[in-house]
Design a protein around this motif. Structure first.
Motif, PDB file in Angstrom:
ATOM      1  N   GLU A  94       0.825  -1.204   0.000  1.00 29.13           N
ATOM      2  CA  GLU A  94       0.000   0.000   0.000  1.00 29.13           C
ATOM      3  C   GLU A  94       0.864   1.260   0.000  1.00 29.13           C
ATOM      4  N   TRP A  95       2.050   1.204   0.592  1.00 29.09           N
ATOM      5  CA  TRP A  95       2.916   2.384   0.689  1.00 29.09           C
ATOM      6  C   TRP A  95       4.098   2.277  -0.269  1.00 29.09           C
ATOM      7  N   ARG A  96       3.876   1.709  -1.446  1.00 26.65           N
ATOM      8  CA  ARG A  96       4.900   1.624  -2.483  1.00 26.65           C
ATOM      9  C   ARG A  96       4.282   2.160  -3.766  1.00 26.65           C
ATOM     10  N   CYS A  97       5.009   3.010  -4.474  1.00 30.57           N
ATOM     11  CA  CYS A  97       4.505   3.600  -5.714  1.00 30.57           C
ATOM     12  C   CYS A  97       4.289   2.511  -6.764  1.00 30.57           C
ATOM     13  N   PRO A  98       3.101   2.464  -7.367  1.00 28.83           N
ATOM     14  CA  PRO A  98       2.859   1.440  -8.383  1.00 28.83           C
ATOM     15  C   PRO A  98       3.622   1.692  -9.682  1.00 28.83           C
ATOM     16  N   LYS A  99       4.115   2.910  -9.901  1.00 27.76           N
ATOM     17  CA  LYS A  99       4.855   3.220 -11.135  1.00 27.76           C
ATOM     18  C   LYS A  99       6.349   2.907 -11.005  1.00 27.76           C
ATOM     19  N   CYS A 100       7.002   3.518  -9.988  1.00 27.09           N
ATOM     20  CA  CYS A 100       8.458   3.359  -9.875  1.00 27.09           C
ATOM     21  C   CYS A 100       8.870   2.403  -8.756  1.00 27.09           C
ATOM     22  N   HIS A 101       7.930   1.886  -7.989  1.00 29.92           N
ATOM     23  CA  HIS A 101       8.147   0.887  -6.934  1.00 29.92           C
ATOM     24  C   HIS A 101       8.960   1.403  -5.755  1.00 29.92           C
ATOM     25  N   ARG A 102       9.072   2.692  -5.586  1.00 31.88           N
ATOM     26  CA  ARG A 102       9.801   3.242  -4.440  1.00 31.88           C
ATOM     27  C   ARG A 102       8.853   3.426  -3.263  1.00 31.88           C
ATOM     28  N   LYS A 103       9.439   3.569  -2.082  1.00 28.99           N
ATOM     29  CA  LYS A 103       8.645   3.759  -0.867  1.00 28.99           C
ATOM     30  C   LYS A 103       8.670   5.194  -0.382  1.00 28.99           C
ATOM     31  N   ASP A 104       9.012   6.121  -1.229  1.00 32.30           N
ATOM     32  CA  ASP A 104       9.084   7.533  -0.870  1.00 32.30           C
ATOM     33  C   ASP A 104       7.725   8.172  -1.158  1.00 32.30           C
ATOM     34  N   ILE A 105       6.758   7.928  -0.288  1.00 29.82           N
ATOM     35  CA  ILE A 105       5.356   8.288  -0.509  1.00 29.82           C
ATOM     36  C   ILE A 105       4.923   9.320   0.520  1.00 29.82           C
ATOM     37  N   GLU A 106       4.114  10.267   0.073  1.00 30.45           N
ATOM     38  CA  GLU A 106       3.494  11.205   1.007  1.00 30.45           C
ATOM     39  C   GLU A 106       1.980  11.117   0.876  1.00 30.45           C
ATOM     40  N   LEU A 107       1.307  11.303   1.977  1.00 33.79           N
ATOM     41  CA  LEU A 107      -0.151  11.277   2.014  1.00 33.79           C
ATOM     42  C   LEU A 107      -0.638  12.702   1.800  1.00 33.79           C
ATOM     43  N   VAL A 166     -19.528   7.712   9.311  1.00 33.22           N
ATOM     44  CA  VAL A 166     -18.399   6.814   9.536  1.00 33.22           C
ATOM     45  C   VAL A 166     -17.535   6.699   8.282  1.00 33.22           C
ATOM     46  N   TRP A 167     -18.160   6.732   7.121  1.00 29.02           N
ATOM     47  CA  TRP A 167     -17.383   6.627   5.888  1.00 29.02           C
ATOM     48  C   TRP A 167     -16.413   7.794   5.738  1.00 29.02           C
ATOM     49  N   LEU A 168     -16.711   8.930   6.376  1.00 27.44           N
ATOM     50  CA  LEU A 168     -15.771  10.055   6.333  1.00 27.44           C
ATOM     51  C   LEU A 168     -14.460   9.725   7.046  1.00 27.44           C
ATOM     52  N   LEU A 169     -14.556   8.910   8.100  1.00 31.29           N
ATOM     53  CA  LEU A 169     -13.345   8.548   8.834  1.00 31.29           C
ATOM     54  C   LEU A 169     -12.451   7.620   8.025  1.00 31.29           C
ATOM     55  N   PHE A 170     -13.058   6.793   7.176  1.00 26.71           N
ATOM     56  CA  PHE A 170     -12.293   5.816   6.413  1.00 26.71           C
ATOM     57  C   PHE A 170     -12.128   6.215   4.954  1.00 26.71           C
ATOM     58  N   PHE A 171     -12.328   7.475   4.665  1.00 23.95           N
ATOM     59  CA  PHE A 171     -12.194   7.975   3.299  1.00 23.95           C
ATOM     60  C   PHE A 171     -10.744   7.824   2.859  1.00 23.95           C
ATOM     61  N   LYS A 172     -10.508   7.218   1.707  1.00 25.21           N
ATOM     62  CA  LYS A 172      -9.158   6.994   1.204  1.00 25.21           C
ATOM     63  C   LYS A 172      -8.580   8.287   0.644  1.00 25.21           C
ATOM     64  N   ARG A 173      -7.496   8.725   1.249  1.00 24.39           N
ATOM     65  CA  ARG A 173      -6.821   9.921   0.759  1.00 24.39           C
ATOM     66  C   ARG A 173      -5.861   9.552  -0.350  1.00 24.39           C
ATOM     67  N   GLN A 174      -5.539  10.533  -1.168  1.00 26.34           N
ATOM     68  CA  GLN A 174      -4.608  10.288  -2.264  1.00 26.34           C
ATOM     69  C   GLN A 174      -3.178  10.247  -1.752  1.00 26.34           C
ATOM     70  N   LYS A 175      -2.366   9.476  -2.439  1.00 20.59           N
ATOM     71  CA  LYS A 175      -0.944   9.382  -2.134  1.00 20.59           C
ATOM     72  C   LYS A 175      -0.175   9.903  -3.330  1.00 20.59           C
ATOM     73  N   LYS A 176       1.020  10.408  -3.050  1.00 22.54           N
ATOM     74  CA  LYS A 176       1.867  10.940  -4.117  1.00 22.54           C
ATOM     75  C   LYS A 176       3.285  10.433  -3.904  1.00 22.54           C
ATOM     76  N   TRP A 184      -2.193   8.611  -6.698  1.00 24.64           N
ATOM     77  CA  TRP A 184      -3.185   7.547  -6.763  1.00 24.64           C
ATOM     78  C   TRP A 184      -3.855   7.376  -5.410  1.00 24.64           C
ATOM     79  N   THR A 185      -5.000   6.712  -5.438  1.00 23.78           N
ATOM     80  CA  THR A 185      -5.621   6.224  -4.203  1.00 23.78           C
ATOM     81  C   THR A 185      -5.409   4.722  -4.203  1.00 23.78           C
ATOM     82  N   HIS A 186      -5.663   4.089  -3.104  1.00 25.38           N
ATOM     83  CA  HIS A 186      -5.399   2.647  -3.002  1.00 25.38           C
ATOM     84  C   HIS A 186      -6.266   1.857  -3.987  1.00 25.38           C
TER      85      HIS A 186
END
Length: 189
Positions: A94-107, A166-176, A184-186
């Motif tokens: 979940e915390w790995r970029c699907p394009k370049c496969h790095r773990k340098d992700i920010e929420l 409750v769905w507001l608490l579990f809303f998927k935020r975008q990652k960059k 992307w989102t998950h």
């Protein structure tokens, strides 16, 4: 460096060899270093391993020993940083970029409209508690009339807000990815 002279080679090698201490490390780190060296074909001996595992307060460091002929290569292998962005096999995390496969992700932050909805939901959840407090702190017939008219609906109001929000608490935020800029989102990679 302590040297262990002439150890018989039981692995089917060429006679006897000399062990030298490459470094001293805590047991867990020494075991990881041994795995890294063995994956590169270097035979490794960890001295005091059993003593460090049975009494870690007394024996805190384990000696990593290699053949004298492998010493320089072993130093180079341990000095080499681990590859984090391999193009080969990688875990789809979940915390790995699907394009370049790095773990340098920010929420990323929620968009402004969604933050406002979330804040409004929290405020609406607080209203019944606030009304009860005001009613007890400032006895006023007008507040009593409002609280009594809402009294029948307060439980339902809170349940609807909780279930609906409750769905507001579990809303998927975008990652960059900080490396390649991919967002992307998950759910959608």
């Amino acid at each position: 460096m302590p040297v262990v002279p002439l150890v018989p080679d039981y692995a089917g090698g060429e006679g006897e060899y000399t062990l030298v201490t490459l470094c001293k490390m805590p047991l867990m780190e020494a075991e990881m270093a041994a795995v890294k060296l063995q994956s590169e074909g270097i035979q490794v001996t960890l001295t005091d391993r059993m003593m460090a595992s049975t009494d870690p307060w007394v024996i805190t460091q384990v000696r990593v020993q290699v053949r004298e002929t492998d010493l320089e290569e072993a130093k180079a292998i341990l000095a080499r940083p681990a590859v984090d962005d391999g193009e080969g096999e990688y875990a789809d995390e979940e915390w790995r970029c699907p394009k370049c496969h790095r773990k340098d992700i920010e929420l990323l932050k929620l968009p402004k409209a969604w933050r406002q909805v979330r804040n409004a939901w929290v405020m609406l959840l607080i209203v019944p508690v606030l009304l009860r407090f005001l009613r007890s702190a400032f006895p006023d017939p007008t507040l009593d009339a409002i609280a009594k008219s809402l009294g029948d609906w307060t439980g339902l109001y809170v349940i609807v807000l909780l279930v609906g929000g409750v769905w507001l608490l579990f809303f998927k935020r975008q990652k960059k990815c900080r490396n390649c800029g991919h967002q992307w989102t998950h759910a959608n990679k």
